[in-house]
Design an enzyme around this catalytic site. Structure first.
Site, PDB file in Angstrom:
ATOM      1  N   THR A 288       1.391  -3.298   0.855  1.00 47.68           N
ATOM      2  CA  THR A 288       0.574  -4.406   0.381  1.00 47.68           C
ATOM      3  C   THR A 288       0.270  -5.343   1.535  1.00 47.68           C
ATOM      4  O   THR A 288       1.009  -5.406   2.525  1.00 47.68           O
ATOM      5  CB  THR A 288       1.286  -5.200  -0.726  1.00 47.68           C
ATOM      6  OG1 THR A 288       2.537  -5.687  -0.241  1.00 47.68           O
ATOM      7  CG2 THR A 288       1.504  -4.339  -1.956  1.00 47.68           C
ATOM      8  N   HIS A 289      -0.821  -6.080   1.379  1.00 47.71           N
ATOM      9  CA  HIS A 289      -1.205  -7.091   2.377  1.00 47.71           C
ATOM     10  C   HIS A 289      -1.686  -8.333   1.640  1.00 47.71           C
ATOM     11  O   HIS A 289      -2.482  -8.216   0.697  1.00 47.71           O
ATOM     12  CB  HIS A 289      -2.309  -6.556   3.283  1.00 47.71           C
ATOM     13  CG  HIS A 289      -2.745  -7.535   4.321  1.00 47.71           C
ATOM     14  ND1 HIS A 289      -1.879  -8.041   5.272  1.00 47.71           N
ATOM     15  CD2 HIS A 289      -3.952  -8.124   4.554  1.00 47.71           C
ATOM     16  CE1 HIS A 289      -2.532  -8.893   6.040  1.00 47.71           C
ATOM     17  NE2 HIS A 289      -3.787  -8.958   5.628  1.00 47.71           N
TER      18      HIS A 289
ATOM     19  N   ASP B  16      -2.156   4.049   7.090  1.00 53.25           N
ATOM     20  CA  ASP B  16      -2.618   4.942   8.144  1.00 53.25           C
ATOM     21  C   ASP B  16      -2.062   4.435   9.470  1.00 53.25           C
ATOM     22  O   ASP B  16      -1.129   3.632   9.491  1.00 53.25           O
ATOM     23  CB  ASP B  16      -4.156   5.048   8.153  1.00 53.25           C
ATOM     24  CG  ASP B  16      -4.855   3.721   8.446  1.00 53.25           C
ATOM     25  OD1 ASP B  16      -4.165   2.734   8.795  1.00 53.25           O
ATOM     26  OD2 ASP B  16      -6.094   3.683   8.335  1.00 53.25           O
ATOM     27  N   ALA B  17      -2.619   4.884  10.587  1.00 56.43           N
ATOM     28  CA  ALA B  17      -2.062   4.532  11.894  1.00 56.43           C
ATOM     29  C   ALA B  17      -2.408   3.118  12.336  1.00 56.43           C
ATOM     30  O   ALA B  17      -1.866   2.632  13.325  1.00 56.43           O
ATOM     31  CB  ALA B  17      -2.532   5.540  12.945  1.00 56.43           C
ATOM     32  N   GLY B  18      -3.295   2.436  11.629  1.00 57.06           N
ATOM     33  CA  GLY B  18      -3.686   1.089  11.996  1.00 57.06           C
ATOM     34  C   GLY B  18      -2.819   0.027  11.345  1.00 57.06           C
ATOM     35  O   GLY B  18      -1.829   0.330  10.669  1.00 57.06           O
TER      36      GLY B  18
ATOM     37  N   ASP C 220      -2.873  -2.568   8.553  1.00 52.65           N
ATOM     38  CA  ASP C 220      -3.553  -3.003   7.329  1.00 52.65           C
ATOM     39  C   ASP C 220      -4.979  -2.460   7.245  1.00 52.65           C
ATOM     40  O   ASP C 220      -5.892  -3.142   6.763  1.00 52.65           O
ATOM     41  CB  ASP C 220      -3.569  -4.540   7.226  1.00 52.65           C
ATOM     42  CG  ASP C 220      -2.178  -5.139   7.307  1.00 52.65           C
ATOM     43  OD1 ASP C 220      -1.235  -4.542   6.770  1.00 52.65           O
ATOM     44  OD2 ASP C 220      -2.037  -6.216   7.918  1.00 52.65           O
TER      45      ASP C 220
END
Length: 207
Positions: free
Chosen positions: A109-110, A142-144, A146
């Site tokens: 979550t963000h 994923d790799a980023g 957020d």
């Protein structure tokens, strides 16, 4: 057979508690198999232990490199064969080894409406920008930072007298609701990730 999740935490575990409470209801249809952490002595682990849920701790400092820790984390989580991994206030970025095993089935979550205000200070950044509406986002990791495909979002009005703390508390309350609802649906009904879109429910072919 009820499908399992593993939850990873770093702090007090209020979001974890919402999942513990939900999983205690047979109608929710999700088994919380284990709770892992990147540090000892946190309330999140104590919450799991009080509920009789297995716990484990893997500290980055105990491994030769961050990559070794990431590989160990992936191996430990895999031992529980979860349908979904939930990052609930987990303050470490997962790496290549973890995503190789659990990419596409790890959620986080963000406290902002992605793609706006990514990173550690989403609430503060939204306030400083002067937005009138912010919210929370549940996304597939994923790799980023957020940046993953969005599962669910909920908007929250920014009040004139909001501080970072008051706004964050309202966001967290909604965040827990969104997470519990979406995780239950993802585990019970299945989901697919198609590019930037996450579709809840099984496809016509049953995948």
């Amino acid at each position: 057979m009820t499908a399992s999740i593993v939850v990873l935490v770093s702090g007090s575990g209020t979001t974890l508690q919402a999942l513990i409470d939900a999983c205690a209801d047979p109608g929710y249809g999700v088994h919380l198999a284990a709770v892992g952490a990147d540090r000892d002595g946190i309330e999140g682990l104590a919450r799991a232990e009080r509920a009789g849920i297995p716990t484990f701790v893997l500290r980055v400092a105990d491994y030769p490199s961050r990559a070794d820790w990431d590989e160990a984390l992936a191996t430990r989580v895999a031992a529980y064969d979860p349908s979904l991994v939930v990052l609930a206030g987990f303050m470490k970025l997962t790496g290549e080894a973890f995503l190789a095993r659990f990419g596409g089935r790890t959620v986080n979550t963000h406290p902002a409406l992605s793609p706006s205000f990514p990173g550690m200070h989403g609430v503060r950044d939204a306030l400083e920008h002067g937005v009138r509406v912010t919210g929370c986002t549940l996304f597939v990791v994923d790799a980023g930072v957020d940046t993953g495909p969005i599962v669910a979002q909920r908007a929250i009005e920014v009040r004139d007298d909001d501080t970072e703390q008051t706004l964050h508390e309202r966001i967290k309350a909604v965040e827990r609701e969104v997470l519990v609802d979406a995780v239950g649906r993802m585990v019970r009904d299945g989901f697919t990730v198609e590019g930037r879109r996450v579709r809840l429910g099984r496809t016509p072919t049953g995948r």
